[in-house]
Enzyme design. Structure first.
Site, PDB file in Angstrom:
ATOM      1  N   GLY A  41      -5.094 -45.031-103.941  1.00  0.00           N
ATOM      2  CA  GLY A  41      -6.048 -46.089-104.278  1.00  0.00           C
ATOM      3  C   GLY A  41      -6.046 -46.347-105.778  1.00  0.00           C
ATOM      4  O   GLY A  41      -5.936 -47.493-106.231  1.00  0.00           O
ATOM      5  N   HIS A  42      -6.143 -45.259-106.550  1.00  0.00           N
ATOM      6  CA  HIS A  42      -6.075 -45.402-108.014  1.00  0.00           C
ATOM      7  C   HIS A  42      -4.724 -46.010-108.427  1.00  0.00           C
ATOM      8  O   HIS A  42      -4.659 -46.871-109.305  1.00  0.00           O
ATOM      9  CB  HIS A  42      -6.207 -44.044-108.697  1.00  0.00           C
ATOM     10  CG  HIS A  42      -7.501 -43.327-108.450  1.00  0.00           C
ATOM     11  ND1 HIS A  42      -7.591 -42.195-107.683  1.00  0.00           N
ATOM     12  CD2 HIS A  42      -8.761 -43.584-108.882  1.00  0.00           C
ATOM     13  CE1 HIS A  42      -8.841 -41.766-107.663  1.00  0.00           C
ATOM     14  NE2 HIS A  42      -9.578 -42.594-108.368  1.00  0.00           N
ATOM     15  N   GLY A 152     -11.668 -50.997-108.187  1.00  0.00           N
ATOM     16  CA  GLY A 152     -11.419 -51.098-106.760  1.00  0.00           C
ATOM     17  C   GLY A 152     -12.615 -51.652-106.000  1.00  0.00           C
ATOM     18  O   GLY A 152     -13.765 -51.370-106.342  1.00  0.00           O
ATOM     19  N   LYS A 154     -13.323 -50.573-103.275  1.00  0.00           N
ATOM     20  CA  LYS A 154     -13.882 -49.373-102.629  1.00  0.00           C
ATOM     21  C   LYS A 154     -15.316 -49.149-103.092  1.00  0.00           C
ATOM     22  O   LYS A 154     -16.202 -48.816-102.317  1.00  0.00           O
ATOM     23  CB  LYS A 154     -13.004 -48.163-102.959  1.00  0.00           C
ATOM     24  CG  LYS A 154     -13.626 -46.810-102.714  1.00  0.00           C
ATOM     25  CD  LYS A 154     -13.677 -46.526-101.260  1.00  0.00           C
ATOM     26  CE  LYS A 154     -14.297 -45.219-100.849  1.00  0.00           C
ATOM     27  NZ  LYS A 154     -14.974 -44.413-101.787  1.00  0.00           N
ATOM     28  N   ARG A 192     -13.251 -37.701-102.898  1.00  0.00           N
ATOM     29  CA  ARG A 192     -14.216 -36.844-102.200  1.00  0.00           C
ATOM     30  C   ARG A 192     -13.782 -36.517-100.768  1.00  0.00           C
ATOM     31  O   ARG A 192     -14.404 -35.656-100.131  1.00  0.00           O
ATOM     32  CB  ARG A 192     -15.602 -37.484-102.196  1.00  0.00           C
ATOM     33  CG  ARG A 192     -16.267 -37.485-103.576  1.00  0.00           C
ATOM     34  CD  ARG A 192     -17.723 -37.923-103.527  1.00  0.00           C
ATOM     35  NE  ARG A 192     -18.427 -37.654-104.771  1.00  0.00           N
ATOM     36  CZ  ARG A 192     -18.684 -38.571-105.712  1.00  0.00           C
ATOM     37  NH1 ARG A 192     -18.293 -39.818-105.561  1.00  0.00           N
ATOM     38  NH2 ARG A 192     -19.333 -38.227-106.811  1.00  0.00           N
TER      39      ARG A 192
HETATM   40  P1  AMP Z   1     -13.071 -43.098-109.236  1.00  0.00           P
HETATM   41  O1  AMP Z   1     -12.053 -42.194-109.848  1.00  0.00           O
HETATM   42  O2  AMP Z   1     -13.514 -42.664-107.885  1.00  0.00           O
HETATM   43  O3  AMP Z   1     -14.214 -43.400-110.180  1.00  0.00           O
HETATM   44  O4  AMP Z   1     -12.331 -44.474-109.000  1.00  0.00           O
HETATM   45  C1  AMP Z   1     -11.685 -45.143-110.048  1.00  0.00           C
HETATM   46  C2  AMP Z   1     -11.338 -46.537-109.604  1.00  0.00           C
HETATM   47  O5  AMP Z   1     -10.454 -46.478-108.472  1.00  0.00           O
HETATM   48  C3  AMP Z   1     -12.564 -47.343-109.169  1.00  0.00           C
HETATM   49  O6  AMP Z   1     -12.445 -48.673-109.649  1.00  0.00           O
HETATM   50  C4  AMP Z   1     -12.476 -47.274-107.668  1.00  0.00           C
HETATM   51  O7  AMP Z   1     -13.095 -48.363-107.016  1.00  0.00           O
HETATM   52  C5  AMP Z   1     -10.979 -47.290-107.453  1.00  0.00           C
HETATM   53  N1  AMP Z   1     -10.663 -46.744-106.130  1.00  0.00           N
HETATM   54  C6  AMP Z   1     -11.053 -45.539-105.631  1.00  0.00           C
HETATM   55  N2  AMP Z   1     -10.649 -45.410-104.350  1.00  0.00           N
HETATM   56  C7  AMP Z   1      -9.976 -46.542-104.031  1.00  0.00           C
HETATM   57  C8  AMP Z   1      -9.338 -47.025-102.846  1.00  0.00           C
HETATM   58  N3  AMP Z   1      -9.294 -46.313-101.726  1.00  0.00           N
HETATM   59  N4  AMP Z   1      -8.766 -48.248-102.884  1.00  0.00           N
HETATM   60  C9  AMP Z   1      -8.820 -48.999-104.022  1.00  0.00           C
HETATM   61  N5  AMP Z   1      -9.421 -48.606-105.154  1.00  0.00           N
HETATM   62  C10 AMP Z   1      -9.991 -47.406-105.175  1.00  0.00           C
END
Ligand code: AMP
Length: 284
Positions: A41-42, A152, A154, A192
């Protein structure tokens, strides 16, 4: 494309110097803020940035201000070495990994908070969460001065909060929203997900499946309250222990909607044991 290694910077001064030099050469800069424990995703955000800008800077900061009392700040997965290797292979140019004291030095007292959009759904169930997000994102934008920043869907409400933030504060960065990457069974990729045991992992895809069925019911004309009640019950029957919210909302301010009569978003947060999952889908 640089394979193998990525430059890692840990201070705002060094970040400014490196990005300033690139900007002086006329290169555009894409920023991808993350909390690490990176997954596909990232990497989809990184790929967009690599494609659309000259230089891609990824930030890795587990932001204490967006975790509440009793939340998982301490146990949040951290693996900088692996993250750096994977980012190098994906063509990112720079990884910014500030220490907590670099972002919040002694005496730090400013916060950025959003009334309304920052107080509902996630904001209601995680008080202070969006203030923590908005504060750190504002700082990262002012530190990096990117042309574009990638977020994202998400974290759909977060994306809308960031859009509102840059509009309200006239921060000249284009916010690019990116679609949710999912496992083949529908579970949205998330750092998570590693918390889930085998039984919980088997139940987890029901979150997305329920959103999809609920969306179909609403599109077929079901009354919103009754359809949401059905969805809540479906999640509990599937094995979720608690539903924080399941809501039909507008696509920009994420305000609750009484009926589906235009573009809308279904958003949910639900607990599987000690793990809280969030997901959302677009409608209309
Ligand atoms: P985080 O590390 O969880 O704060 O996420 C960092 C970025 O990655 C944020 O903009 C999230 O929305 C994006 N992100 C996390 N999981 C996904 C996913 N499954 N698909 C797309 N973007 C994602």
């Amino acid at each position: 494309m640089a394979e193998g290694r990525i430059e890692i910077l840990r201070t705002v001064a060094a970040l400014r110097q490196r990005l300033g030099a690139w900007r002086a050469q006329g290169e555009s800069i894409g920023l991808v803020p993350t909390m690490g424990a990176l997954h596909e995703g990232h990497f989809s955000l990184v790929a967009r940035s690599v494609k659309e800008t000259d230089r891609t800077c990824v930030t890795l900061f587990v932001n204490p201000k967006q975790f509440g009392e009793g939340e998982d700040y301490g146990e949040y997965p951290r693996d900088e070495t692996r993250d750096a290797e994977m980012l190098a292979a994906r063509g990112a140019d720079l990884l910014f990994v500030p220490a907590v004291e670099e972002i919040y030095p002694p005496g730090f007292t400013t916060s950025v908070s959003l009334a309304g959009i920052g107080e509902r759904l996630e904001g209601a169930f995680r008080p202070g969460f969006f203030t923590g997000v908005a504060t750190v994102v504002s700082k990262l934008f002012l530190q990096a001065l990117p042309d574009k920043a990638y977020f994202g869907e998400k974290d759909y409400q977060q994306l809308c909060v960031v859009r509102r933030l840059v509009t309200d504060l006239n921060i000249p960065v284009a916010i690019e929203g990116c679609p949710i990457l999912r496992e083949s069974d529908g579970l949205a990729l998330s750092s998570r997900n590693t918390y889930l045991d085998a039984r919980e992992r088997a139940i987890a895809p029901a979150l997305h499946a329920t959103l999809v069925s609920l969306g179909e019911r609403l599109m077929d004309g079901a009354e919103t309250g009754a359809a949401i009640a059905w969805g809540t019950d479906a999640l509990l029957r599937a094995g979720f222990s608690k539903i924080d919210y399941l809501a039909l909302c507008g696509t920009q301010e994420v305000e609750p909607l009484d009926a589906l009569d235009g573009p809308a978003r279904l958003l949910a947060a639900a607990w599987l044991g000690r793990t809280r999952l969030i997901d959302n889908i677009g409608l209309g």
